[in-house]
Design an enzyme around this catalytic site. Structure first.
Site, mmCIF file in Angstrom:
data_model
loop_
_atom_site.group_PDB
_atom_site.id
_atom_site.type_symbol
_atom_site.label_atom_id
_atom_site.label_comp_id
_atom_site.label_asym_id
_atom_site.label_seq_id
_atom_site.Cartn_x
_atom_site.Cartn_y
_atom_site.Cartn_z
ATOM 1 C CB CYS A 122 -5.018 -2.867 -15.205
ATOM 2 S SG CYS A 122 -5.516 -4.556 -14.867
ATOM 3 C CG HIS A 143 -2.190 -0.775 0.985
ATOM 4 N ND1 HIS A 143 -2.952 -1.287 2.003
ATOM 5 C CD2 HIS A 143 -2.813 -1.136 -0.156
ATOM 6 C CE1 HIS A 143 -4.002 -1.910 1.503
ATOM 7 N NE2 HIS A 143 -3.941 -1.835 0.202
#
Length: 567
Positions: free
Chosen positions: A493, A196
């Protein structure tokens, strides 16, 4: 592999090497993240177990409300990450574990600490998406413990000057609130290429290096030069190096500000630059200078719900987003959930390894109605706007699965149908899979995990999960070659698409579109504009021919134009 290498200097200057996480350069003094709150050795006298449990649960709810407030007004990855973390703080199973600890005599703070620790171990053992949440749970634990003990809330330092933030790791709730005028760069001791911290640092446009061993020894105020492209941290750089890095950062900002419009190579080959979009205000997402959406994550409609959203509720949500991208492409990924993203209304049974279990398209084997209802809602919403709506399924492994999904989507009224390539088996049979669909999109994060047999959340193996791994790039090359021969578009992606240098390689391997977070668009657009398609192919050959991720990155960096890496 991250390491600390001494430089030949009488002053003891050294360089720390880690994983390039977010491109760019920065020079500034170190400001270290404060350690999390710790429990004292002496436990206080406890009240009634029920009262302690109530105190603990109220603290967890306060943490959830804090996360909700910070998520408000955000978009894309940042909003999705904080929204998921707030749901974790409210998880009934976590509350149950806290209650069990207080019944055994634990004070509220100890109960939270113990329950979160036990829950973390379960998440890490589960692997996949669940293991990614273990670090988020640690942040919830620390914030709740601080509230219960009357200690300052954990958070980033504010030294009053522009600085380089150094930490063992960064919690999402802190990362999204970083002041980009004050925080020049980020360096963490832990973390991998898909953590993250990486995702959010790129979203903020802050240069970052993660997995950088040795930074734990850096003191507050020491000047460092951070190279987010090379993954290095120079400690106490000389004035010449510091000036060069500052000029590079200024030049990068100026060049990116001028980079607008559709993506294309120097010889005019179009490369669609698209957005990864999830929870958040669709109007904000639509305002970015992109050519549309390459990945619309739909999980935010389902996670944390006791029942699946109705077709009408889904249709309204999709219509709102499609309207924000009127006239542009919107690629919708169907629900990517299952045993590794548990939903209360999706029972898939006990699994020893959820990352290899009933997830993504596979959940339609046991809950087919979820997919058919979602496809109906997407099709209905597509009729309400001028957006060019495409749909794709995650975790498709075989040509037969691709054909099955395509038939379901077309039966629902959707005309452009694709699948995600996240499994090596799907990539190896691309010549048989692509003819069954209209396009494919490569999810490099999961494809790396399955190709290298390395948990994408395991901090000890970040080199294996590096998107520059030649084995991973060879699979991308296999899919890209089939796409070129068949005339099918091949997108990327995963987080790899947001790396300007790696974007050149992906285009050279046959990618026709790249999807990323909004701040990465300008850097990737600028890098493509400096190179022809043939030059991208030559860079791709160098990367695939390398024997390691590090060698691949350095070979391409040496061959590419210096401005490609913002030097």
């Amino acid at each position: 592999m991250a390491q600390t290498d001494p430089l030949p200097s009488a002053t003891g200057i050294h360089r720390c090497s880690g994983i390039p996480a977010s491109p760019g350069a920065a020079v500034g003094p170190v400001a270290r993240m404060a350690p999390p709150p710790s429990l004292p050795e002496q436990r206080p006298t406890t009240g009634k177990p029920g009262d302690e449990a109530d105190r603990a649960r109220r603290a967890l709810e306060q943490v959830a409300e804090l996360l909700d407030r910070r998520a408000a007004g955000l978009e894309g990855d940042a909003a999705a990450v904080l929204g998921a973390q707030a749901l974790m703080a409210r998880d009934p199973d976590l509350a149950r574990r806290v209650g069990e600890r207080t019944e055994e005599g634990d004070p509220a703070a100890w109960a939270v600490h113990s329950a979160c620790g036990a829950y973390q171990e379960l998440l890490q053992a589960a692997g996949g998406y669940l293991a990614e949440r273990a670090a988020d749970l640690a942040d919830i634990r620390d914030r709740a413990v601080a509230l219960l003990m009357g200690l300052p809330m954990p958070g980033v330092p504010d030294p009053g000057v522009a600085h380089v933030l150094v930490a063992d790791d960064l919690a999402p709730a802190d990362t999204v609130q970083l002041d980009t005028e004050r925080v020049l760069g980020i360096v963490t001791r832990y973390g991998g290429p898909t953590s993250h911290t990486v995702i959010l640092a790129r979203a903020l446009g802050i240069p970052a290096v993660v997995g950088c061993e040795g930074v734990e020894g850096l003191a507050d105020g020491v000047t460092v030069a951070v190279d987010g492209d090379a993954g290095t941290v120079e400690v106490d750089p000389d004035e010449e190096l510091a000036d060069r890095m500052r000029r590079r950062a200024e030049r990068r900002r100026a060049l990116l500000a001028e980079s607008t419009g559709p993506g294309r190579t120097a010889d005019g080959t179009p490369v669609a630059l698209l957005l990864n979009v999830g929870e958040g205000d669709p109007r904000k997402a639509g305002a970015h200078d992109s050519e549309g959406v390459g990945l619309l994550r739909t999980e935010f409609l389902f996670l944390g719900q006791a029942e699946p959203p109705t077709v009408a509720e889904q249709t309204a949500a999709y219509t709102s987003l499609f309207e924000a991208f009127a006239g542009r492409v919107v690629t919708v990924r169907t629900l990517d959930a299952g045993s590794d993203k548990p939903l209360s209304f999706v029972e898939t049974g006990q699994e020893d390894n959820p990352a290899l279990g009933m997830r993504g398209f596979r959940t339609s084997r046991v809950h087919p109605g979820l997919l058919t209802e979602q496809l109906s809602a997407i099709a209905a919403a597509s009729l309400e706007t001028s957006a060019r709506v495409r749909v794709m399924a995650p975790m498709v492994s075989t040509p037969d699965e691709a054909a099955e999904f395509a038939a379901l989507a077309r039966r629902a009224g959707l005309t452009e149908v694709g699948v995600m390539i996240e499994v090596p088996g799907a990539a190896l049979l691309a010549d048989r899979l692509l003819p069954r669909v209209d396009f494919v999109s490569i999810g490099t994060n999961d494809l790396a995990q399955y190709t290298m047999a390395a948990d994408r959340t395991l901090g000890a193996l970040p080199d294996l999960l590096d998107p520059w791994q030649p084995a991973l790039l060879r699979l991308v090359e296999t899919v890209g070659a089939v796409g070129e021969r068949s005339g099918r578009s091949v997108g990327v992606c995963g987080e790899a698409a947001a790396d300007p240098l790696l974007a050149l390689v992906l285009v050279g391997l046959g990618s026709t579109s790249l999807s990323m977070s909004a701040p990465a668009l300008s850097a990737v657009r600028h890098a493509l504009a400096l190179h022809t398609r043939d030059e991208c192919r030559r860079l791709a050959e160098l990367a695939v021919a390398a024997s390691s991720a590090e060698q691949a990155r350095e070979a391409v960096r040496a061959a590419a134009h210096p401005e490609t890496s913002s030097r």
